[in-house]
Design an enzyme around this catalytic site. Structure first.
Site, PDB file in Angstrom:
ATOM      1  N   SER A 206       0.786  -1.238   0.000  1.00 28.14           N
ATOM      2  CA  SER A 206       0.000   0.000   0.000  1.00 28.14           C
ATOM      3  C   SER A 206       0.813   1.281   0.000  1.00 28.14           C
ATOM      4  CB  SER A 206      -0.945  -0.004   1.202  1.00 28.14           C
ATOM      5  OG  SER A 206      -0.198  -0.012   2.397  1.00 28.14           O
ATOM      6  N   HIS A 234      -5.843  -4.290  -0.331  1.00 25.04           N
ATOM      7  CA  HIS A 234      -5.831  -3.208  -1.329  1.00 25.04           C
ATOM      8  C   HIS A 234      -6.094  -3.753  -2.732  1.00 25.04           C
ATOM      9  CE1 HIS A 234      -4.694   0.034   1.380  1.00 25.04           C
ATOM     10  NE2 HIS A 234      -3.998  -0.896   2.012  1.00 25.04           N
ATOM     11  N   LYS A 265     -12.310  -1.297   3.492  1.00 24.66           N
ATOM     12  CA  LYS A 265     -11.740  -0.398   2.479  1.00 24.66           C
ATOM     13  C   LYS A 265     -12.716  -0.309   1.297  1.00 24.66           C
ATOM     14  CE  LYS A 265      -6.982  -1.473   3.938  1.00 24.66           C
ATOM     15  NZ  LYS A 265      -6.805  -0.470   4.989  1.00 24.66           N
TER      16      LYS A 265
HETATM   17  N1  PLP Z   1      -3.580  -5.607   5.627  1.00 18.58           N
HETATM   18  C1  PLP Z   1      -3.286  -4.522   4.876  1.00 18.58           C
HETATM   19  C2  PLP Z   1      -2.383  -4.687   3.681  1.00 18.58           C
HETATM   20  C3  PLP Z   1      -3.810  -3.256   5.194  1.00 18.58           C
HETATM   21  O1  PLP Z   1      -3.516  -2.189   4.453  1.00 18.58           O
HETATM   22  C4  PLP Z   1      -4.660  -3.155   6.326  1.00 18.58           C
HETATM   23  C5  PLP Z   1      -5.224  -1.849   6.741  1.00 18.58           C
HETATM   24  O2  PLP Z   1      -4.568  -0.849   6.819  1.00 18.58           O
HETATM   25  C6  PLP Z   1      -4.933  -4.304   7.078  1.00 18.58           C
HETATM   26  C7  PLP Z   1      -4.381  -5.511   6.702  1.00 18.58           C
HETATM   27  C8  PLP Z   1      -5.846  -4.254   8.262  1.00 18.58           C
HETATM   28  O3  PLP Z   1      -7.176  -4.195   7.814  1.00 18.58           O
HETATM   29  P1  PLP Z   1      -8.350  -3.773   8.800  1.00 18.58           P
HETATM   30  O4  PLP Z   1      -8.472  -2.289   8.698  1.00 18.58           O
HETATM   31  O5  PLP Z   1      -9.547  -4.510   8.313  1.00 18.58           O
HETATM   32  O6  PLP Z   1      -7.932  -4.216  10.163  1.00 18.58           O
END
Ligand code: PLP
Length: 419
Positions: A206, A234, A265
């Site tokens: 990200s 993402h 998201k």
């Molecule tokens: N994995 C990735 C690649 C993320 O960008 C995020 C969130 O920032 C997460 C996991 C965590 O997701 P959640 O917001 O559902 O806890």
């Protein structure tokens, strides 16, 4: 003497019980206060802007009634304030109540939780799915549950913090391979004698908007009898021709063993996460995964968002096509104007600036032109690689994207980033 009067007479004149040790608390305040000052001095203190509208491409923030154009949410499909979704969520809130006051296995599973798991499995073409309160929880709960000291996990060095933390909790042998470096991964796979071998990677990274080389990872996994785990936070819902994510983008649909992703998201932006994959894995996680077993179930209003979004995505891929064409429009015009945009074909478009102070003043200048973007600098990204991370949504109109491009060009010229 009645019992209540007896208690009153016994406690009369007593000081209220002390809740804490004053000395310990002042020590805590001093220790953390010093560290907070250090963070501020280093310029890495994260202040939070307060939004006074719903999440959208146009928002208002505290202190101003003026609408600003928002280019920094993970609202890739623009569904965070979609009226149909909000209405359905209100409807299920009325029918199923505010929440379950329970974990899933005691009395926290409603028919809608099972329906959402079934629809997510259908969307990804997988056997079964387990819901969590977040993808952070899904990542925290998987490695420790399934891997033992006889096993090994191979993790890309730039994986998301939640994967790193999840792996820390497990007792398997932990191996990190260089970012997207297949030669390094292969060398490590070749030299292991572990029972289960699990390769773990973000589908899309990200900070850079770049993509895991999934087809080649799957190939290596086949060669060395390893499993592949991908975090698709993402990617799910909008990346790949019909939004099925990185495996669709890289033409390996159905070949990844385990997918973890988020409902927080693109998929409506409320909250929630999940693991989808083989039946035995999902059944096992329901028995063993600690964030699932020891945390409250998803509330009905949030489940409703996921259900409505899944219905939309199962019937049409129009929104994912729109975010892809908006992304192309932005990337092409910005590159033509002389900016360096990192990543590949993804709505995360990092505008590379290098210097941290430049990134921060660039973002401030953009805000004076009504465009909300955020500068990222060390330690979130490597030293000297400061950037503005622009995130494109299907809900941006072409004219909104053009306004952002125009503002970038004006500020870029005034700050001598482009000619
Ligand atoms: N994995 C990735 C690649 C993320 O960008 C995020 C969130 O920032 C997460 C996991 C965590 O997701 P959640 O917001 O559902 O806890």
């Amino acid at each position: 003497m009645p019992a209540f009067s007896k208690i009153l007479s016994l406690t009369a004149g007593r000081q209220p019980m002390r809740q804490y040790s004053a000395a310990a608390q002042s020590q805590l305040r001093e220790l953390l206060g010093k560290q907070l000052s250090g963070i501020k001095e280093a310029g890495t203190f994260k202040a939070e802007r307060i939004i006074t509208s719903s999440q959208s491409t146009q928002i208002t923030v505290q202190g101003s009634d003026q609408k600003i154009l928002n280019f920094c949410a993970n609202n890739y499909l623009g569904l965070a304030n979609n009226p149909e979704i909000v209405q359905y969520s209100q409807q299920l809130l009325g029918k199923y109540g505010a929440g379950l006051s329970s974990v899933r296995f005691i009395c926290g599973t409603q028919d809608i939780h099972k329906q959402l798991e079934q629809k997510i499995s259908q969307f990804h073409g997988r056997e079964d799915t387990i819901l969590y309160a977040s993808c952070f929880d899904a990542n925290a709960g998987i490695f420790e549950a399934i891997l033992t000291p006889e096993d090994a996990v191979f993790s890309d060095e730039l994986n998301h913090a939640s994967i790193i933390d999840g792996i820390r909790l497990c007792r398997a042998k932990k191996q990190r391979y260089k970012h997207r470096d297949l030669a390094d991964l292969e060398q490590q796979l070749r030299s292991t004698d572990a029972r289960l071998k699990l390769i773990a990677t973000d589908g899309v990274f990200s900070m850079d908007g770049n993509i895991a080389p999934l087809a080649r990872i799957v190939e290596l996994a086949k060669k060395y009898d390893a499993l592949v785990f991908v975090d698709e936070c993402h990617a799910t819902g909008f990346f790949g021709a019909t939004g099925r994510g990185t495996e669709e983008y890289d033409n390996v649909m159905g070949e990844v063993d385990i997918i973890n992703s988020t409902l927080g998201k693109a998929l409506g932006g409320a909250s929630g996460g999940y693991t989808t994959g083989p039946t035995e894995l999902i059944s096992f996680l329901r028995q063993k995964s600690r964030p699932y077993l020891f945390s409250n179930t998803l509330p009905p209003a949030v489940v409703a968002v996921g259900l409505k979004v899944m219905d939309m995505l199962l019937s049409s891929s129009e929104l994912s096509q729109r975010v892809q064409s908006n992304t192309q429009r932005f990337r092409q015009a910005m590159t033509k104007a002389g900016f360096t945009i990192a990543g590949e074909n993804h709505p995360i478009c990092p505008v590379m600036l290098g210097d941290a102070r430049l990134a921060s003043s660039f973002a401030d200048e953009m805000l004076t032109r009504g465009i909300y973007v955020i500068g990222f600098s060390y330690p979130v990204v490597p030293q000297g690689k400061a950037r503005i991370r622009v995130q494109i949504s299907a809900a941006h109109t072409e004219s909104e994207i053009d306004q952002a491009i125009q503002a970038f060009i004006e500020v870029g010229r005034s700050l001598k980033v482009i000619k």
